[in-house]
Design an enzyme around this catalytic site. Structure first.
Site, PDB file in Angstrom:
ATOM      1  N   HIS A  30      19.055   6.164  20.289  1.00 40.12           N
ATOM      2  CA  HIS A  30      19.217   7.396  19.512  1.00 40.12           C
ATOM      3  C   HIS A  30      20.109   8.382  20.245  1.00 40.12           C
ATOM      4  O   HIS A  30      20.007   8.554  21.462  1.00 40.12           O
ATOM      5  CB  HIS A  30      17.866   8.075  19.306  1.00 40.12           C
ATOM      6  CG  HIS A  30      17.040   7.502  18.209  1.00 40.12           C
ATOM      7  ND1 HIS A  30      16.257   6.381  18.370  1.00 40.12           N
ATOM      8  CD2 HIS A  30      16.867   7.906  16.922  1.00 40.12           C
ATOM      9  CE1 HIS A  30      15.621   6.125  17.233  1.00 40.12           C
ATOM     10  NE2 HIS A  30      15.983   7.027  16.336  1.00 40.12           N
ATOM     11  N   ASN A  41      18.396   3.729  28.183  1.00 41.05           N
ATOM     12  CA  ASN A  41      17.740   4.260  26.997  1.00 41.05           C
ATOM     13  C   ASN A  41      16.287   4.610  27.254  1.00 41.05           C
ATOM     14  O   ASN A  41      15.797   5.664  26.834  1.00 41.05           O
ATOM     15  CB  ASN A  41      17.838   3.244  25.855  1.00 41.05           C
ATOM     16  CG  ASN A  41      17.159   3.726  24.586  1.00 41.05           C
ATOM     17  OD1 ASN A  41      17.388   4.839  24.126  1.00 41.05           O
ATOM     18  ND2 ASN A  41      16.296   2.886  24.025  1.00 41.05           N
TER      19      ASN A  41
END
Length: 264
Positions: A115, A146
C-alpha cells in the site's frame, strides 16, 4: 482628477494583490488552503489523476504503478475505528481497462502488494478502507520492506497526526534512471520500483515542519534515521514539486530541514 488617479491606482493594486495570491507566490495564510491544494504535488508528465475516498493518486500507464498518492491525516481519523481491514484487493475501474491491474498479477511474484496510502490510515471510514485496496494504490514491495521498515514509518505518521492535529502526506515509487528494469505480472506488466519516497508536512501554528524519507526496495535493514532526508532531496530525486501551495519563503525553509528529532 487626483481622486480618479488615486482610485485607479488603488484598483490596480487590489487586482495585482489578488492575482499574486492566486498564483501562490504571496500566500502566507495557510488556513485558506484546501487539503487538496496542500498535499497534491506538481509534477511533469502527470498520469491519470483519480480521486478516492480519503486519498488522491496519479497513475502511470507506463509502469502500471501510481506516480504519487496523497492524503491528509487528522488526529480524529487516527482515533476513529469505523471498520476493520477487509483485504478486498481489486482492480480500479477508474483506469483504462488495459491498465486495470489485478491482485492475481502479484501471485508468485515474490513481492508484496504494498500500500502507498495504508489501510490503517483509512479505518475512520468503511468506504475509505475499501477504496485503499484498489490496485492503483499498490506497488510491488519487497516483503521485508513492506512488513517492517515501511510499516514502521506508517505507524510513525499516525503518531505524528495525533501529535500535530493534522499532517499532509505524499508518497510513491522511485524508478532510477540507468538501472535495469524489473517487471512482474500475469495479465499486466508492472514495473518494480527501485525505491519509495514519502514526504510529510505539519502546519501546526508556530511549529510548522516537513520531512521526507527514501527507502530502497530491498530486504536490507533501513531505519527511519537512515532513511530521513530533506523534502528538497526528495524533489531532486523524483523531479516533483511537493507542497507547492506553500508561500515560497516558508516552503524553502521547511523543505531544507530533515530534523527527525523535531517530530519525536
Amino acid at each position: 482628477m487626483n481622486r480618479l488617479f488615486t482610485a485607479i491606482l488603488l484598483a490596480v493594486g487590489i487586482v495585482a494583490a489578488y492575482l499574486l495570491n492566486r498564483s501562490g507566490n504571496l500566500l502566507t495564510d495557510t488556513s485558506s488552503v484546501t487539503h487538496e491544494d496542500m498535499e497534491i504535488p506538481a509534477i511533469p508528465d502527470e498520469g491519470i489523476v483519480v480521486h478516492h475516498t480519503g486519498y488522491t493518486l496519479a497513475y502511470s500507464t507506463v509502469t502500471n504503478c501510481p506516480q504519487w498518492v496523497a492524503w491528509a491525516l487528522t488526529r480524529e481519523e487516527t482515533e476513529t475505528k469505523a471498520t476493520e481491514r477487509k483485504d478486498d484487493f481489486r482492480a480500479d475501474p477508474n483506469l483504462p481497462h488495459l491498465n486495470q491491474v489485478e491482485s492475481n498479477d502479484y501471485r508468485k511474484s515474490g513481492y508484496d502488494r504494498g500500500h502507498m496510502c495504508p489501510a490503517a490510515d483509512m479505518k475512520w471510514s468503511t468506504e475509505a478502507m475499501s477504496d485503499c485496496f484498489y490496485m492503483s494504490n499498490i506497488c510491488p514491495q519487497v516483503p521485508a520492506l513492506n512488513q517492517k521498515w515501511w510499516e514502521h514509518l506508517e505507524r510513525a505518521c499516525r503518531r505524528w497526526a495525533s501529535q500535530e492535529g493534522e499532517i499532509f502526506i505524499c508518497c510513491g515509487p522511485v524508478f532510477e534512471k540507468g538501472k535495469q528494469k524489473r517487471y512482474i505480472g500475469n495479465e499486466h506488466q508492472i514495473r518494480v520500483p527501485d525505491a519509495f519516497f514519502k514526504v510529510i508536512l505539519s502546519l501546526q501554528p508556530h511549529n510548522e515542519k516537513a520531512i521526507a524519507f527514501i527507502y530502497r526496495n530491498t530486504a536490507d535493514r533501513q531505519t527511519m534515521e537512515e532513511a530521513a532526508v530533506t523534502v528538497d532531496q526528495a524533489e531532486a530525486l523524483t523531479g516533483y514539486d511537493f507542497f507547492p501551495a506553500l508561500e515560497d519563503e516558508l516552503e524553502a525553509r521547511l523543505e531544507a530541514s530533515a530534523d527527525l528529532r523535531a517530530w519525536n
